[in-house]
Every structure is written in C-alpha cells, then in structure tokens.
Design an enzyme around this catalytic site. Structure first.
Site, short mmCIF file in Angstrom:
data_model
loop_
_atom_site.label_atom_id
_atom_site.label_comp_id
_atom_site.label_asym_id
_atom_site.label_seq_id
_atom_site.Cartn_x
_atom_site.Cartn_y
_atom_site.Cartn_z
N SER A 189 36.06 28.40 34.48
CA SER A 189 35.36 27.24 33.98
C SER A 189 36.36 26.46 33.14
CB SER A 189 34.18 27.74 33.15
OG SER A 189 33.23 26.74 33.00
N ARG B 180 28.99 40.77 36.26
CA ARG B 180 28.48 40.45 34.93
C ARG B 180 28.47 41.71 34.07
NH1 ARG B 180 25.93 35.81 33.44
NH2 ARG B 180 25.81 35.26 35.63
N ARG C 98 36.39 39.56 37.99
CA ARG C 98 35.89 38.86 39.18
C ARG C 98 37.01 38.66 40.19
NH1 ARG C 98 31.21 34.57 37.04
NH2 ARG C 98 29.93 36.19 36.07
N ARG D 115 30.39 40.33 25.76
CA ARG D 115 29.23 39.44 25.75
C ARG D 115 27.93 40.22 25.83
NH1 ARG D 115 31.29 34.30 29.46
NH2 ARG D 115 33.20 34.00 28.25
N GLU E 136 31.32 31.68 40.54
CA GLU E 136 32.20 31.16 39.48
C GLU E 136 33.24 32.20 39.04
OE1 GLU E 136 30.06 30.16 35.94
OE2 GLU E 136 31.88 30.17 34.72
#
Length: 426
Positions: A354, A279, A393, A264, A351
């Site tokens: 999702s 991230r 994560r 990403r 988070e």
RNA sequence: GGAGAGAUGGCCGAGCUGGUCUAAGGCGCACGCCUGCUAAGCGUGUGUACCCCCUAAAGGGGUACCGAGGGUUCAAAUCCCUCUCUCUCCGCCA
C-alpha cells in the site's frame, strides 16, 4: 491532522469529504465547540494580560518605595483576577482536550485525482503486470504446500501462542530471510534508500504522530504497565525519526527503508483470511518511507510505487496496481496505490503493498518542517510510505505461483543467491 | 540498580542570589549598503503555536512556550516537588 483554520473556513468541504469517505461526523458539535473555545481563550488571555501588567506595576512601586498599603491593594486585585483565571482555565482545558481529539479524528482530504467510490469495489485498476500462470494441474493454496513441505507450521504456533500465528521452519525460514535481504538490497542499491533498523516498540507520541492513535487503539498491542506499543508497521518508528525537527531543504528528499516485524491486533478482522499467512498478528515487512518537498510529493508517490512493483517484477510474479477510491482510502492518506499480487488460491489478486502520499497530514501531527531557501519561514514537509513489500504475503505468493505438480517449489531466480544456490524446495 | 552532572531559539551559548528577561552575545539565514570580481566589512531584520483587531495586501495588539508535568509567589528560565531523556563513573548483563 488538518489545519484548524482550514477546517473552520471549509466546513462544507470537510463535510463533503467525510461523506465521500463513507464516514459520519458531527460537524455542528465541532462548530459550537470551536466557537466556545475561542471565546474562552480570549477571556483568559485578557485577564492574564491584566495580571501581568499589574504585577509589573508592583515591581516598579517597590523599587520606588511606594506605600505598603497601595501595594497591598494591587495584590488584592491580582488575587481576584487569578481566582477567575483558575476557574476559566479548568473549563478551557476540558474544551481544548475535546477539541484536539475531534481534530485528530478528522481524516485527510483526498487528492482530487482520487476516484469517488464507496468501497474496495470502486477502486480503479491502473495497470497490470504479467499474466496469471495457467497450471496444468489443480494448484494448491500456500498453507497446504507449506505444511506438506514442513516449512510452515500453523498447528504448533497455535500451541505456542494462539490463532493467527505461524512458525517458519527449515527452508521456509530461510526463504523468509532471503526475501527480506533481497528486498533491502534492491531498495538500498538500486533505488537510493537508506536502511534503518528501528525499535519494534514505540511510545504514544509516535503512534499519534503517524495517526494510529487516538482513533485506532484497538488495532494495537499495548505493553502491560508501560505506555509503549508494539509497532504495527515500520512506518511508525521510521516516520517519527524526524519528529519535532526542521530539515534543511537541500537534504530533501530523504528515503528510508526498514525491515521490521509488524504486530496487529486488528480487532475488526475476525473471520477474514482465516487460513494461511495472509492475515497474521505478527508478520514481517520491508517498508519504504520518504520525506519530500511538498511540490514533489505526487511524483515521489509514482516513483515509490514503482520501487515496490520492481520487487514483484524481479521475482517474476504477476500483479496489478489499483488506486484506492475515497471510500477505501486510509485515514491519513491523500492518495494510495495498492499493489495486488496474483494468488491462485484466491483465484485473483490480493493486496501486498500500500503506497500512500500523506501530504502534510502526518508532518503537521509530528511537527516536521523544512526551511525553504531564501526564506525565514518554515513549511511542513510531505511524507509518504509504502510496503516494499509485505514479506509473509510475498512468501505465500512465491509458494503458490512457483509450485510444481509434485508439491515442490521452484525458487525464483532472483532469490537463489540468497538461498545458498537452492533451486527447488522439496 | 547506585552516585554525580546536565537539558535554554535553526545551531552554539550566557542568564539560574525571583521584578526593563521584552532571553545577552555569537554563528547561520534574509534584505540593503559598500567594494572592478571574490573574500571581508557595515546596517537592518530574523523562533513556534494560538487568540483578537484590521485587511485587497501589508500590518497592529495579546497569551503561552527556556526537557515534561505540578507547586510556591502579586510576579518563575531563575525557588520547591515528581517524571523523562542525555552524559560520566560503579554494579549487573546478551
């Protein structure tokens, strides 16, 4: 993508939805464009109909050996029509393009159970699992633990590539691998998912199918000189697996799980989560994807979320589930649950998964249908996906939640058999 | 990288010396008939998208689509060009 006629007939609903999603959108431009488009279509189609019938007449006359002159006159007339069609076609194709881009940039309608709100602060906690551990010492963040144990190296990753990359080493790399295998085994053996290992590079059509394009191009890595992109999530190749297909109803539901790295660019995220694994431009994820009957998709969303939660339950790490409000809901989603894991370094929840129901939004873009029994008509299926879970994560959460005072890490029981029996990383 | 073959509806498969292609035929599916039941048989209907008309519903008309994009022609599944993918053989390669 929403149905064109639905948009046309429910402009007020769309407008309300857009404002609930905190989006601005020029609906009057859509309206006038749509009217112009329909007018042009009508005119060109009428002209084509005339051309077709005249051409057929020529065929007949030739068979009947009619006079050359008569035939020439008809040809002349057809040529005139063709000229006019050509002019209209160029005009129309511009309008069609603009029209399509507009429709592709309208987000999905949220389900009516989705709470209305402006931002992530208005998300609603649905349930909480486990109690955050009280440490008898000051817990360290995972990036400090990882560097001290020499199992994560951010410095040299910066040398190799740049910011937001990391190197896992020794037991760190092994732990990453253990987590991936643990998740895949859990979902395939306990939850009925079929494992898939897809390409990590896909074409533009696939990116458009799941909704990353045309709107979010700046978040993607594109290959130079190729119309190919690095996948930002396994959702893209796995969901596009059935693009342009009609599935037999009795095959539904279909569950896939896939491990892939995710890439990403995240143009808009500078300054957020700058430290650690949270991230990164490249991270590992195990994804869950479902293709289901439209009537079952909300039951399937609950089950999918529970499948993802099960990972944290087995790892014995506290988490909570929130339902995203309209202002925080993803572009393609009708309803999303986020699973948030407890991270001592955040002194709160972050988070880690999702889980979304896209209803027929992606299926319409991708043209995935099924044929209901006793019907000749086809219908769009519903698609869902969720992380099961984000691996980086998860690794961070393990380091932080399982840390000991001396900086060592206790390996969660569920992972020990994947770690060759290692109980402590030190 | 080189040589060759191919891509047609849900599936199989004909058409490919341009003009009733309005895409044959079969399978599958739906409805009906027939038959104590089942199987078989008979009949009818069955693609997608968009546009228009009509509407309570149904329906009717039109356009486009034969891998994708261009071109030739009054007219293209059919002829020409470019590209993509699949298969066979050769070369190279982890």
């Amino acid at each position: 993508m929403l149905d064109i006629r639905f948009i046309r007939e429910n402009l007020d609903l769309i407008e309300k939805m857009l404002s609930q999603r905190q989006m601005t959108f020029d609906l009057s431009a859509f309206k006038s464009l749509d009217e112009k488009r329909r007018l042009l279509i009508k005119r060109t189609e009428d002209l084509r109909a005339e051309r077709n019938s005249l051409s057929q007449t020529i065929g007949k006359k030739k068979k009947e050996n009619s006079a050359e002159l008569e035939i020439e006159q008809i040809k002349q007339r057809v040529n005139e029509i063709s000229e006019e069609i050509k002019t209209l076609e160029t005009e129309l194709s511009d309008i069609e393009n603009e029209h399509r881009q507009l429709i592709l940039s309208i987000p999905n309608m949220p389900h009516n159970s989705v709470p209305i709100g402006k931002s992530s602060e208005d998300n609603v906690v649905v349930r909480t699992y486990g109690e955050p551990k009280k440490f008898p010492f000051e817990p360290k963040p995972h990036w400090e633990l990882g560097e001290k144990l020499d199992i994560i190296d951010f410095q040299r990753a910066g040398k190799l590539t740049g910011a937001r990359f990391s190197i896992l080493k020794g037991h760190g790399a092994k732990l990453e691998r253990a987590i991936i295998n643990f998740m895949l085994d859990l979902h395939t053996s306990k939850h009925g998912y079929i494992e898939m290992l897809p390409p990590f590079i896909v074409n533009k059509e696939s990116m458009t199918g799941t909704g990353q394009l045309p709107k979010f191009a700046e978040d993607l890595f594109k290959l130079e000189n190729w119309d190919y992109y690095l996948i930002p999530t396994a959702e893209v190749p796995v969901t596009n697996y059935f693009r342009d297909e009609i599935l037999p109803e009795e095959k539904l539901p279909i569950y896939f799980t896939a491990y892939t790295p995710c890439f990403r660019a995240e143009a808009g995220s500078y300054g957020k989560d700058t430290k650690g694994l949270i991230r990164q431009h490249q991270f590992d994820k195990v994804e869950l994807v479902k293709f289901v009957h439209p009537e079952k998709s909300y039951d399937e969303l609950e089950k999918l979320t529970q499948d993802a939660e099960r990972v944290l339950q087995e790892l014995e790490i506290p988490y909570r589930v929130v339902v995203l409000c309209t202002g925080d809901l993803g572009f393609s989603s009708a309803k999303t649950y986020d699973i948030e894991v407890y991270l001592p370094s955040y002194n709160g929840y972050k988070e880690i998964s999702s889980c979304s129901n896209f209803e027929d939004f992606q299926a319409r873009r991708m043209n995935i249908k099924f044929r209901p029994k006793g019907s000749n008509k086809t219908e769009y299926i519903h698609t869902l996906n969720g992380s099961g879970l984000a691996v980086g994560r998860t690794l961070a959460a393990i380091l932080e939640n399982y840390q000991n005072e001396d900086g060592s890490i206790t390996v969660p029981k569920a992972l020990r058999k994947y770690m060759g029996g290692i109980e402590i990383i030190n």
